[in-house]
Write an enzyme that holds these catalytic residues in place. Structure first.
Site, PDB file in Angstrom:
ATOM      1  N   GLY A 188      49.920  40.645  29.509  1.00  0.00           N
ATOM      2  CA  GLY A 188      50.867  40.139  30.487  1.00  0.00           C
ATOM      3  C   GLY A 188      51.760  41.149  31.154  1.00  0.00           C
TER       4      GLY A 188
ATOM      5  N   GLU B  63      47.191  42.914  23.968  1.00  0.00           N
ATOM      6  CA  GLU B  63      46.008  42.520  24.733  1.00  0.00           C
ATOM      7  C   GLU B  63      46.219  42.790  26.225  1.00  0.00           C
ATOM      8  OE1 GLU B  63      45.161  38.658  21.812  1.00  0.00           O
ATOM      9  OE2 GLU B  63      45.896  38.359  23.836  1.00  0.00           O
ATOM     10  N   PRO B  64      46.480  44.023  26.580  1.00  0.00           N
ATOM     11  CA  PRO B  64      46.741  44.298  27.992  1.00  0.00           C
ATOM     12  C   PRO B  64      45.456  44.252  28.821  1.00  0.00           C
ATOM     13  CG  PRO B  64      46.679  46.351  26.761  1.00  0.00           C
ATOM     14  CD  PRO B  64      46.530  45.237  25.752  1.00  0.00           C
ATOM     15  N   GLY B  65      45.565  43.691  30.002  1.00  0.00           N
ATOM     16  CA  GLY B  65      44.442  43.671  30.927  1.00  0.00           C
ATOM     17  C   GLY B  65      44.873  44.328  32.229  1.00  0.00           C
ATOM     18  N   ARG B  66      45.622  43.560  33.011  1.00  0.00           N
ATOM     19  CA  ARG B  66      46.074  44.025  34.316  1.00  0.00           C
ATOM     20  C   ARG B  66      46.747  45.398  34.258  1.00  0.00           C
ATOM     21  NH1 ARG B  66      47.551  40.301  38.255  1.00  0.00           N
ATOM     22  NH2 ARG B  66      47.737  38.767  36.591  1.00  0.00           N
TER      23      ARG B  66
ATOM     24  N   ARG C 210      42.370  36.825  44.913  1.00  0.00           N
ATOM     25  CA  ARG C 210      43.782  36.748  44.540  1.00  0.00           C
ATOM     26  C   ARG C 210      44.697  36.349  45.699  1.00  0.00           C
ATOM     27  NH1 ARG C 210      46.582  40.336  42.908  1.00  0.00           N
ATOM     28  NH2 ARG C 210      47.683  39.159  41.330  1.00  0.00           N
TER      29      ARG C 210
ATOM     30  N   TYR D 176      46.501  32.919  44.682  1.00  0.00           N
ATOM     31  CA  TYR D 176      47.901  33.042  44.233  1.00  0.00           C
ATOM     32  C   TYR D 176      48.836  33.473  45.363  1.00  0.00           C
ATOM     33  CZ  TYR D 176      45.390  34.109  39.796  1.00  0.00           C
ATOM     34  OH  TYR D 176      44.554  34.132  38.712  1.00  0.00           O
TER      35      TYR D 176
ATOM     36  N   CYS E 121      33.739  30.798  55.521  1.00  0.00           N
ATOM     37  CA  CYS E 121      34.153  29.634  56.300  1.00  0.00           C
ATOM     38  C   CYS E 121      35.201  28.810  55.574  1.00  0.00           C
ATOM     39  CB  CYS E 121      32.932  28.782  56.614  1.00  0.00           C
ATOM     40  SG  CYS E 121      31.745  29.715  57.566  1.00  0.00           S
TER      41      CYS E 121
END
Ligand SMILES: *Cc1c(COP(=O)(O)O)cnc(C)c1O
Length: 402
Positions: A225, A259-262, A298, A302, A327
């Site tokens: 996060g 648990e880092p991702g971004r 994204r 978002y 489209c």
């Protein structure tokens, strides 16, 4: 500096480019912040699940946080040791639980009492003891986008404190279950430390009250996060993050799992697209490019901001919507974005595209997914080829005759 122009020429557009050295720096920054404490960095595979990217993290000593058995398979294939693999997710199927147990991964993050029952039964069937951790929902507002908030009771994730406690007791009393950890993950793109500290405090208190019941946990899994800078966000410094977490663990002998991702991949990735046309509808200016929402969703999903650069154009900027060929009116990479006048085939570089970019892609409008390239030590290499029309129809073609 990455030569985007050369890469676009060699590999064509739309194209994802990942700077593996930048991923290493992020990894080291976070690892260093937690040094002096037993810790495991379990890379959140869903952020960017390309096998070569996962392999790169494996080479740095990372574990993997997986949210499907497919991701567990990717992690194993990319060389992450089984004892560093975690399986999370709110809806695991029996086959997934079975395979995770057969692979003897570090632990399963359990998200409901129902799931605990399934893990118990499947472990009994296999004659193994399942290491589990329970995902607690601390009911903390992480102050991020509602679609990526996960730590409130209104979100589907985890269980509340009372339920968690009952589940730990149930696990302790089962010979098929070994409760080894506790887990929370309150949201993504977090830029404020207070909610994280508050959540950690609540969860650490639960660890203490479990200890009184003779339930001794080993892993304190703080999820992922950590936010990154897309535009002008102030982000959490890894050192402050570590201090805040460790401050809640006084007197507890726990391995911190992250648990880092971004944080690890987002700003190391760039999405290259070329301009097809400029057009105006009334006074509204549109720049139509060859990349679209099926490549990078994204902005559409978002309303996310990505910095976009036109490296080979100068001149006065006016605002334009940068849109793809799909489209859907929701198909845009940016709205009201200042850009100089563009010409056919001009290159645009969309930054911060290394997380939740390619992986959220689709084949909508029968568009093959983009190629992916890794740059390491100044050298570029293809890590996923562009999808062809044949790839897209491969699973349907045989049924045409029937
Ligand atoms: C998505 C996810 C992560 C990674 O989140 P980031 O915001 O990318 O760091 C970590 N843990 C779990 C359980 C997740 O679902």
């Amino acid at each position: 500096m990455i030569d985007f122009n050369a890469l676009a020429q060699e590999y064509q557009t739309p194209l994802y480019v990942y700077d593996l050295d930048a991923m290493s720096s992020q990894f080291e920054a976070l690892k260093t912040a937690f040094k002096g404490r037993k810790s495991l960095m379990a890379y959140a595979v869903k952020a960017n699940s390309n096998l070569s990217v996962v392999k790169h993290f494996a080479s740095l000593g990372a574990g993997a946080d997986c949210v499907s058995i497919g991701e567990v398979r990717r992690a194993l294939m990319a060389g992450i040791p089984k004892y560093k693999i975690i399986f999370s997710g709110v809806g695991k199927r029996d086959e997934e639980i079975r395979e995770a147990l057969q692979n003897d991964i570090l632990y399963i993050n359990v998200e409901s009492d129902g799931e605990l029952g399934r893990v118990d039964a499947i472990a009994a069937e296999l004659g193994v003891q399942a290491r589990i951790s329970i995902r607690v929902n601390p009911n903390i507002d992480p102050k991020t986008h509602p679609y990526i908030s996960t730590g409130l009771h209104a979100n589907k994730f985890g269980v509340d404190l009372d339920v968690a406690k009952r589940m730990y007791i149930r696990a302790k009393n089962s010979s098929n279950l070994d409760p080894v950890g506790i887990h929370f993950h309150i949201g993504s793109q977090l830029t404020e430390l207070d909610p994280i500290r508050e959540a950690a405090e609540i969860v650490a208190d639960l660890v203490r009250s479990l200890s009184v019941l003779d339930i001794e946990l080993k892993f304190f899994d703080i999820g992922g996060g950590l936010g990154i800078r897309y535009k002008e966000e102030t982000t959490i410094d890894p050192y402050d993050y570590a201090q805040a977490i460790l401050g809640t663990l006084r007197g507890l002998d726990l391995t911190v799992v992250m648990e880092p991702g971004r944080f690890l991949t987002a700003n190391a990735g760039h999405f290259l697209t070329r301009v097809l046309y400029e057009k105006r509808n009334g006074t509204k200016r549109f720049v139509v490019v060859d990349g679209a929402m099926n490549d990078l969703i994204r902005p559409s999903l978002y309303n996310a901001y990505h910095g976009i650069e036109a490296p080979f154009r100068t001149g006065e900027c006016t605002e334009a919507d940068i849109v793809g060929p799909v489209c859907e009116s929701g198909d845009f990479l940016a709205k009201n974005y200042p850009l100089p006048q563009m010409e056919h085939n001009d290159l645009l570089v969309v930054h911060s595209a290394g997380a939740y970019g390619f992986g959220m892609g689709s084949n909508y409008n029968t568009r093959g997914r983009a190629a992916e390239v890794a740059v390491e030590g100044g050298k570029a290499r293809l890590i996923r080829r562009r999808e062809s029309f044949e790839d897209l129809i491969a699973l349907e073609k045989e049924f045409l005759e029937s």
